[in-house]
Scaffold this motif. Structure first.
Motif, PDB file in Angstrom:
ATOM      1  N   VAL A  58       0.841  -1.211   0.000  1.00 35.85           N
ATOM      2  CA  VAL A  58       0.000   0.000   0.000  1.00 35.85           C
ATOM      3  C   VAL A  58       0.872   1.255   0.000  1.00 35.85           C
ATOM      4  O   VAL A  58       0.590   2.223  -0.714  1.00 35.85           O
ATOM      5  N   GLU A  59       1.954   1.207   0.780  1.00 40.50           N
ATOM      6  CA  GLU A  59       2.855   2.355   0.846  1.00 40.50           C
ATOM      7  C   GLU A  59       3.540   2.613  -0.502  1.00 40.50           C
ATOM      8  O   GLU A  59       3.636   3.755  -0.960  1.00 40.50           O
ATOM      9  N   ASP A  60       3.992   1.546  -1.136  1.00 37.82           N
ATOM     10  CA  ASP A  60       4.752   1.688  -2.388  1.00 37.82           C
ATOM     11  C   ASP A  60       3.860   1.909  -3.604  1.00 37.82           C
ATOM     12  O   ASP A  60       4.182   2.713  -4.483  1.00 37.82           O
ATOM     13  N   GLU A  61       2.745   1.163  -3.671  1.00 40.52           N
ATOM     14  CA  GLU A  61       1.921   1.154  -4.884  1.00 40.52           C
ATOM     15  C   GLU A  61       0.804   2.189  -4.868  1.00 40.52           C
ATOM     16  O   GLU A  61       0.246   2.515  -5.915  1.00 40.52           O
ATOM     17  N   LYS A  62       0.443   2.653  -3.666  1.00 39.44           N
ATOM     18  CA  LYS A  62      -0.620   3.661  -3.517  1.00 39.44           C
ATOM     19  C   LYS A  62      -1.870   3.312  -4.333  1.00 39.44           C
ATOM     20  O   LYS A  62      -2.300   4.068  -5.216  1.00 39.44           O
ATOM     21  N   PRO A  63      -2.469   2.155  -4.031  1.00 34.92           N
ATOM     22  CA  PRO A  63      -3.662   1.723  -4.772  1.00 34.92           C
ATOM     23  C   PRO A  63      -4.896   2.550  -4.379  1.00 34.92           C
ATOM     24  O   PRO A  63      -4.843   3.370  -3.461  1.00 34.92           O
ATOM     25  N   ASN A  64      -6.009   2.284  -5.056  1.00 38.83           N
ATOM     26  CA  ASN A  64      -7.266   2.984  -4.745  1.00 38.83           C
ATOM     27  C   ASN A  64      -7.857   2.562  -3.409  1.00 38.83           C
ATOM     28  O   ASN A  64      -8.744   3.239  -2.895  1.00 38.83           O
TER      29      ASN A  64
END
Length: 339
Positions: A180-186
């Motif tokens: 979540v931190e790296d990819e910053k998904p929806n």
């Protein structure tokens, strides 16, 4: 109504999650390894069968394992990821524990980001194993909360099955937060971290020889396997499966639960002597299955760490089942299975 994907749907916790989801009118897709498990789940909920469909995911660690499962019309808005191994019958730590837990978790997050952009919340079944530092033993004076992390490394995972399991849960949850931190998904994620999970067994999903690991002690007691001496309790803190199931759904539905870990724990200690006493009190016909000599101090260990469940109560609104209710309901469920 929310469209929800529930992975590992035939597992002990997931079968109770399904009850909560259906009671709230949600539409649910199940992932299972074998079709017959899904058919049993659907047959057990005839009044809600129209709300359930399923897909087969034979190996959650395989590349792209969830790519098709996350595609839906109407689209999914939430995913509850419970699929991960909990057993100590391990021949290959990497294949049996680490890969399914870590690759399964990262794999489903990748699939959601790529193929299910409408998903806003993912709830992951983690564990107290990802919180507790077993090297500290009973950790006298320490109070475990969501802020604690198990410092176990992947190298240590190969020491023994117990360490392998704790490492699998720790590394899988850490990988989820890093994604979540790296990819910053929806989507945002929430993690549910229970210790030993006790509670009634679904008759349609298990037989007495294959009940979930944490409930085995109750079955073994009622089979007379502890008639001469009670086995070690195998833990200190516990939670009812129905509270864990509810927590998953509340963490899905409540906006403020995003980005948080939840230590799902009732708060009191348990012992096998306490279990025996509750069973004899409520089911006197089983009295001869337990030793006449009681364990010293009620079977409790002095100086054990404490736990804090404030976050789960305040953010998710959980009101925990007490231990006697939990034990009585387990025994009733085992009796229904022919115990």
């Amino acid at each position: 109504m929310t469209r929800v994907l529930l992975t590992g749907a035939s597992g002990f916790i997931a079968t109770h999650i399904l009850d909560v989801l259906l009671s709230r009118g949600h539409s649910v897709r199940l992932t299972v390894r074998f079709a017959d498990k899904a058919e049993k789940l659907i047959s057990a909920h005839p009044e809600h069968a129209h709300l359930i469909d399923y897909t087969i995911v034979p190996d959650i660690a395989a590349p792209g394992a969830f790519d098709e499962a996350v595609k839906s019309s109407p689209p999914f808005e939430a995913v509850l990821h419970t699929a991960s191994p909990f057993h100590f019958n391990v021949k290959d730590t990497k294949k049996d524990l680490l890969d399914p837990a870590i690759q399964g978790t990262v794999g489903i997050l990748q699939a959601i980001k790529k193929y299910a952009p409408e998903v806003k919340r993912v709830v992951i079944t983690s564990s107290f194993a990802a919180i507790v530092d077993s090297a500290k033993g009973i950790a006298t004076g320490h109070c475990y909360t969501e802020k604690d992390w198990n410092p176990v490394t992947e190298e240590q995972a190969y020491n023994d099955a117990g360490t392998g399991y704790r490492a699998s849960k720790t590394l899988a949850e850490k990988a989820a937060w890093k994604f979540v931190e790296d990819e910053k998904p929806n989507f945002s994620i929430a993690a549910i971290n229970p210790p030993l999970v006790f509670g009634p067994v679904k008759k349609y999903m298990a037989d007495l020889d294959k009940i979930n690991t944490s409930n085995e002690k109750f079955r073994n007691m009622l089979r007379g396997e502890m008639k001469e001496k009670l086995a070690p309790s195998g833990g200190y803190v516990w939670v009812d499966v129905r509270d864990v199931a509810l927590a998953h759904v509340e963490a899905m539905e409540r906006e403020e639960a995003g980005g948080k870990r939840f230590f799902l724990v009732e708060g009191s200690y348990f012992s096998n002597q306490q279990i025996a006493d509750i069973i004899v009190k409520n089911f006197p016909e089983y009295k001869n299955l337990f030793p006449e000599q009681k364990e010293p101090n009620g079977g409790f260990t002095e100086g054990v760490y404490t736990v804090d469940n404030t976050v789960s109560r305040e953010v998710l609104g959980i009101k925990y089942h007490d231990f006697e209710t939990c034990v009585v309901d387990i025994v009733k469920s085992l009796k229904e299975m022919g115990m």
